[in-house]
Motif scaffolding. Sequence first.
Motif, PDB file in Angstrom:
ATOM      1  N   PHE A  45       0.868  -1.184   0.000  1.00  0.00           N
ATOM      2  CA  PHE A  45       0.000   0.000   0.000  1.00  0.00           C
ATOM      3  C   PHE A  45       0.905   1.234   0.000  1.00  0.00           C
ATOM      4  CE2 PHE A  45      -3.926   1.920   2.400  1.00  0.00           C
ATOM      5  CZ  PHE A  45      -3.903   3.024   1.561  1.00  0.00           C
ATOM      6  N   SER A  46       0.934   1.935  -1.112  1.00  0.00           N
ATOM      7  CA  SER A  46       1.805   3.104  -1.252  1.00  0.00           C
ATOM      8  C   SER A  46       0.986   4.392  -1.179  1.00  0.00           C
ATOM      9  CB  SER A  46       2.538   3.039  -2.599  1.00  0.00           C
ATOM     10  OG  SER A  46       3.279   4.221  -2.848  1.00  0.00           O
ATOM     11  N   HIS A  47       1.519   5.407  -0.488  1.00  0.00           N
ATOM     12  CA  HIS A  47       0.907   6.739  -0.532  1.00  0.00           C
ATOM     13  C   HIS A  47       1.981   7.803  -0.354  1.00  0.00           C
ATOM     14  CE1 HIS A  47       0.913   7.711   3.832  1.00  0.00           C
ATOM     15  NE2 HIS A  47       0.627   6.438   4.046  1.00  0.00           N
ATOM     16  N   VAL A  48       1.597   9.067  -0.585  1.00  0.00           N
ATOM     17  CA  VAL A  48       2.608  10.126  -0.723  1.00  0.00           C
ATOM     18  C   VAL A  48       2.605  11.124   0.425  1.00  0.00           C
ATOM     19  CG1 VAL A  48       2.515   9.925  -3.232  1.00  0.00           C
ATOM     20  CG2 VAL A  48       1.096  11.641  -2.103  1.00  0.00           C
ATOM     21  N   VAL A  49       1.720  10.976   1.397  1.00  0.00           N
ATOM     22  CA  VAL A  49       1.648  11.950   2.489  1.00  0.00           C
ATOM     23  C   VAL A  49       2.243  11.362   3.766  1.00  0.00           C
ATOM     24  CG1 VAL A  49      -0.345  13.107   1.489  1.00  0.00           C
ATOM     25  CG2 VAL A  49      -0.703  11.252   3.114  1.00  0.00           C
ATOM     26  N   GLY A  50       2.305  12.193   4.802  1.00  0.00           N
ATOM     27  CA  GLY A  50       2.916  11.782   6.053  1.00  0.00           C
ATOM     28  C   GLY A  50       2.082  10.774   6.830  1.00  0.00           C
ATOM     29  N   GLU A  51       2.729  10.097   7.767  1.00  0.00           N
ATOM     30  CA  GLU A  51       2.048   9.070   8.567  1.00  0.00           C
ATOM     31  C   GLU A  51       1.050   9.659   9.550  1.00  0.00           C
ATOM     32  OE1 GLU A  51       4.473   5.254   9.374  1.00  0.00           O
ATOM     33  OE2 GLU A  51       5.871   6.903   9.740  1.00  0.00           O
ATOM     34  N   ASP A  52       1.198  10.946   9.885  1.00  0.00           N
ATOM     35  CA  ASP A  52       0.305  11.558  10.860  1.00  0.00           C
ATOM     36  C   ASP A  52      -0.838  12.333  10.220  1.00  0.00           C
ATOM     37  OD1 ASP A  52       1.756  10.542  12.991  1.00  0.00           O
ATOM     38  OD2 ASP A  52       3.143  12.238  13.010  1.00  0.00           O
ATOM     39  N   THR A  53      -0.998  12.207   8.914  1.00  0.00           N
ATOM     40  CA  THR A  53      -2.137  12.799   8.222  1.00  0.00           C
ATOM     41  C   THR A  53      -3.326  11.836   8.313  1.00  0.00           C
ATOM     42  OG1 THR A  53      -1.473  11.774   6.137  1.00  0.00           O
ATOM     43  CG2 THR A  53      -0.621  13.997   6.597  1.00  0.00           C
ATOM     44  N   PRO A  54      -4.531  12.301   7.966  1.00  0.00           N
ATOM     45  CA  PRO A  54      -5.687  11.375   8.004  1.00  0.00           C
ATOM     46  C   PRO A  54      -5.467  10.117   7.177  1.00  0.00           C
ATOM     47  CG  PRO A  54      -6.446  13.641   7.800  1.00  0.00           C
ATOM     48  CD  PRO A  54      -4.954  13.696   7.688  1.00  0.00           C
ATOM     49  N   LYS A  55      -4.886  10.257   5.995  1.00  0.00           N
ATOM     50  CA  LYS A  55      -4.642   9.077   5.160  1.00  0.00           C
ATOM     51  C   LYS A  55      -3.571   8.192   5.775  1.00  0.00           C
ATOM     52  CE  LYS A  55      -2.962   9.678   0.926  1.00  0.00           C
ATOM     53  NZ  LYS A  55      -2.948   9.846  -0.550  1.00  0.00           N
ATOM     54  N   GLY A  56      -2.505   8.804   6.270  1.00  0.00           N
ATOM     55  CA  GLY A  56      -1.433   8.015   6.864  1.00  0.00           C
ATOM     56  C   GLY A  56      -1.892   7.232   8.082  1.00  0.00           C
ATOM     57  N   LEU A  57      -2.665   7.864   8.937  1.00  0.00           N
ATOM     58  CA  LEU A  57      -3.179   7.197  10.134  1.00  0.00           C
ATOM     59  C   LEU A  57      -4.118   6.049   9.776  1.00  0.00           C
ATOM     60  CD1 LEU A  57      -3.925  10.384  12.277  1.00  0.00           C
ATOM     61  CD2 LEU A  57      -2.152   8.681  12.759  1.00  0.00           C
ATOM     62  N   ALA A  58      -4.974   6.281   8.784  1.00  0.00           N
ATOM     63  CA  ALA A  58      -5.926   5.242   8.387  1.00  0.00           C
ATOM     64  C   ALA A  58      -5.228   4.056   7.731  1.00  0.00           C
ATOM     65  CB  ALA A  58      -6.970   5.832   7.440  1.00  0.00           C
ATOM     66  N   ALA A  59      -4.210   4.337   6.938  1.00  0.00           N
ATOM     67  CA  ALA A  59      -3.468   3.246   6.292  1.00  0.00           C
ATOM     68  C   ALA A  59      -2.832   2.347   7.339  1.00  0.00           C
ATOM     69  CB  ALA A  59      -2.416   3.818   5.350  1.00  0.00           C
ATOM     70  N   ARG A  60      -2.246   2.943   8.364  1.00  0.00           N
ATOM     71  CA  ARG A  60      -1.628   2.159   9.431  1.00  0.00           C
ATOM     72  C   ARG A  60      -2.672   1.358  10.206  1.00  0.00           C
ATOM     73  NH1 ARG A  60       1.364   6.876  12.404  1.00  0.00           N
ATOM     74  NH2 ARG A  60       1.491   5.337  14.080  1.00  0.00           N
ATOM     75  N   ARG A  61      -3.819   1.956  10.450  1.00  0.00           N
ATOM     76  CA  ARG A  61      -4.885   1.246  11.179  1.00  0.00           C
ATOM     77  C   ARG A  61      -5.398   0.062  10.352  1.00  0.00           C
ATOM     78  NH1 ARG A  61      -8.125   2.535  15.495  1.00  0.00           N
ATOM     79  NH2 ARG A  61     -10.200   1.618  15.575  1.00  0.00           N
ATOM     80  N   PHE A  62      -5.572   0.279   9.064  1.00  0.00           N
ATOM     81  CA  PHE A  62      -6.018  -0.793   8.178  1.00  0.00           C
ATOM     82  C   PHE A  62      -5.031  -1.958   8.205  1.00  0.00           C
ATOM     83  CE2 PHE A  62      -5.816  -2.429   3.675  1.00  0.00           C
ATOM     84  CZ  PHE A  62      -6.953  -3.221   3.750  1.00  0.00           C
ATOM     85  N   ALA A  63      -3.740  -1.637   8.121  1.00  0.00           N
ATOM     86  CA  ALA A  63      -2.713  -2.685   8.136  1.00  0.00           C
ATOM     87  C   ALA A  63      -2.742  -3.465   9.440  1.00  0.00           C
ATOM     88  CB  ALA A  63      -1.336  -2.055   7.915  1.00  0.00           C
ATOM     89  N   SER A  64      -2.879  -2.759  10.549  1.00  0.00           N
ATOM     90  CA  SER A  64      -2.893  -3.403  11.860  1.00  0.00           C
ATOM     91  C   SER A  64      -4.102  -4.325  12.024  1.00  0.00           C
ATOM     92  CB  SER A  64      -2.898  -2.339  12.959  1.00  0.00           C
ATOM     93  OG  SER A  64      -2.990  -2.920  14.237  1.00  0.00           O
ATOM     94  N   LEU A  65      -5.273  -3.853  11.619  1.00  0.00           N
ATOM     95  CA  LEU A  65      -6.484  -4.658  11.765  1.00  0.00           C
ATOM     96  C   LEU A  65      -6.461  -5.882  10.852  1.00  0.00           C
ATOM     97  CD1 LEU A  65      -9.234  -1.883  12.029  1.00  0.00           C
ATOM     98  CD2 LEU A  65      -8.438  -3.407  13.839  1.00  0.00           C
ATOM     99  N   MET A  66      -5.925  -5.724   9.642  1.00  0.00           N
ATOM    100  CA  MET A  66      -5.856  -6.862   8.737  1.00  0.00           C
ATOM    101  C   MET A  66      -4.926  -7.942   9.287  1.00  0.00           C
ATOM    102  SD  MET A  66      -7.990  -6.485   6.302  1.00  0.00           S
ATOM    103  CE  MET A  66      -7.434  -7.861   5.300  1.00  0.00           C
ATOM    104  N   LYS A  67      -3.828  -7.543   9.871  1.00  0.00           N
ATOM    105  CA  LYS A  67      -2.908  -8.507  10.468  1.00  0.00           C
ATOM    106  C   LYS A  67      -3.575  -9.239  11.625  1.00  0.00           C
ATOM    107  CE  LYS A  67       1.640  -8.888  12.655  1.00  0.00           C
ATOM    108  NZ  LYS A  67       2.876  -8.159  13.061  1.00  0.00           N
ATOM    109  N   GLU A  68      -4.259  -8.465  12.473  1.00  0.00           N
ATOM    110  CA  GLU A  68      -4.918  -9.042  13.639  1.00  0.00           C
ATOM    111  C   GLU A  68      -6.044  -9.993  13.232  1.00  0.00           C
ATOM    112  OE1 GLU A  68      -8.061  -7.438  16.970  1.00  0.00           O
ATOM    113  OE2 GLU A  68      -6.471  -6.063  16.305  1.00  0.00           O
ATOM    114  N   ARG A  69      -6.861  -9.580  12.290  1.00  0.00           N
ATOM    115  CA  ARG A  69      -8.052 -10.346  11.947  1.00  0.00           C
ATOM    116  C   ARG A  69      -7.769 -11.547  11.051  1.00  0.00           C
ATOM    117  NH1 ARG A  69     -12.164  -5.129  11.126  1.00  0.00           N
ATOM    118  NH2 ARG A  69     -12.165  -4.555  13.356  1.00  0.00           N
ATOM    119  N   SER A  70      -6.614 -11.559  10.427  1.00  0.00           N
ATOM    120  CA  SER A  70      -6.237 -12.723   9.608  1.00  0.00           C
ATOM    121  C   SER A  70      -5.200 -13.582  10.314  1.00  0.00           C
ATOM    122  CB  SER A  70      -5.686 -12.252   8.262  1.00  0.00           C
ATOM    123  OG  SER A  70      -4.440 -11.596   8.425  1.00  0.00           O
TER     124      SER A  70
END
Length: 349
Positions: free
Chosen positions: A46-71
């Motif tokens: 999952f590639s994106h161009v903004v910082g990790e503390d932006t709305p997109k950056g925070l959501a991308a990290r949350r998505f990754a964490s939940l997918m790891k946990e739930r799978s």
Amino acid sequence: MYALKRTFFIVMSSLGIIVMLAGCQQTRYPVDHEQLSGEERLVIRFSHVVGEDTPKGLAARRFASLMKERSDGYIEVQVFPNSMLYKDGEEMEALSDNDIQMIAPATSKVTSIVPEWSVMDLPFAFDSYEEVHAYIKGKTGQELISKLDQQGLVMLGMWDNGFKQLTNRDFPINEPTDIKGLNMRIMPSDIIEQQFNLFGASAVKLDFDNVFQSLDEGLIDAQENTMSNITSKSLHYRQEYMTVSNHGYLGYVLLMNKEFWEDLPDEVRSLIEETLSEVSEWQQEIAHKLNDQELSKLEECNCIEITHLSDEEKQQWEEAFSPVYDFYRGRFGAKNINSLPKIKGGNKE
């Protein structure tokens, strides 16, 4: 008797193995993910161009964490922020080639492959986030999504960033005519280019990761962006003035390579959709709060002069930009514009 007991033991053992194997087949994902090699895991880059503390950056990290946990670790979403893997202008091609599997470009970025999406860039097209999401969920929005599908892309949702503001280094911008002569950084969108050229600015299409340096070197004078993007990249340190205009919506289209998506098992696709739906609700709430917080910080720091447009002034700006709507109609017809909430409500001709 011994032979009979031995035969019974072998039969029961065999039945036990069969039951155990059947139980394993019902297990959705491998349980001990720490023992899985990289080849055994399902990896989504999952590639994106903004910082990790932006709305997109925070959501991308949350998505990754939940997918790891739930799978149970079977699905590994590898997030690459800040153009670490691909630059702003490279992501779409990398996704098409399946070098990465997921991106979340701004709506303006998808106009390079589906120009009709530039309806989202029309100035003052939306007054609220609710209007944006209702439009995308409606008939016209679904038609726009289908055009992405025809390009080999699957849209899995939309994340908010916020509404855009204007910043520049030279003088306060109170009226549209004040932008005359400014070199204005924009995202790649013919509608946005038309919007700023209309009043004599020079629209410069530039990747987001180059904006700060270009401001620093004086290659551009001004730019438009959301509060969280302005502060996360410290753009306000290279600008003297900001106009809180809320003149355009900036959101992100969650895209996945269609071939990759269709090769996934049904249960994996379902898990991705369910998790993204949950994360999207969380992301939208975070985005709205974060932009409000960043505006408050800028107002308190006294590091940039801020002008707030009144409702009456916004109406004047909106009327001044009406030729941009004519430009869109001339290229794509009136259908997409006529479906905008404010036009359906009769607030525009």
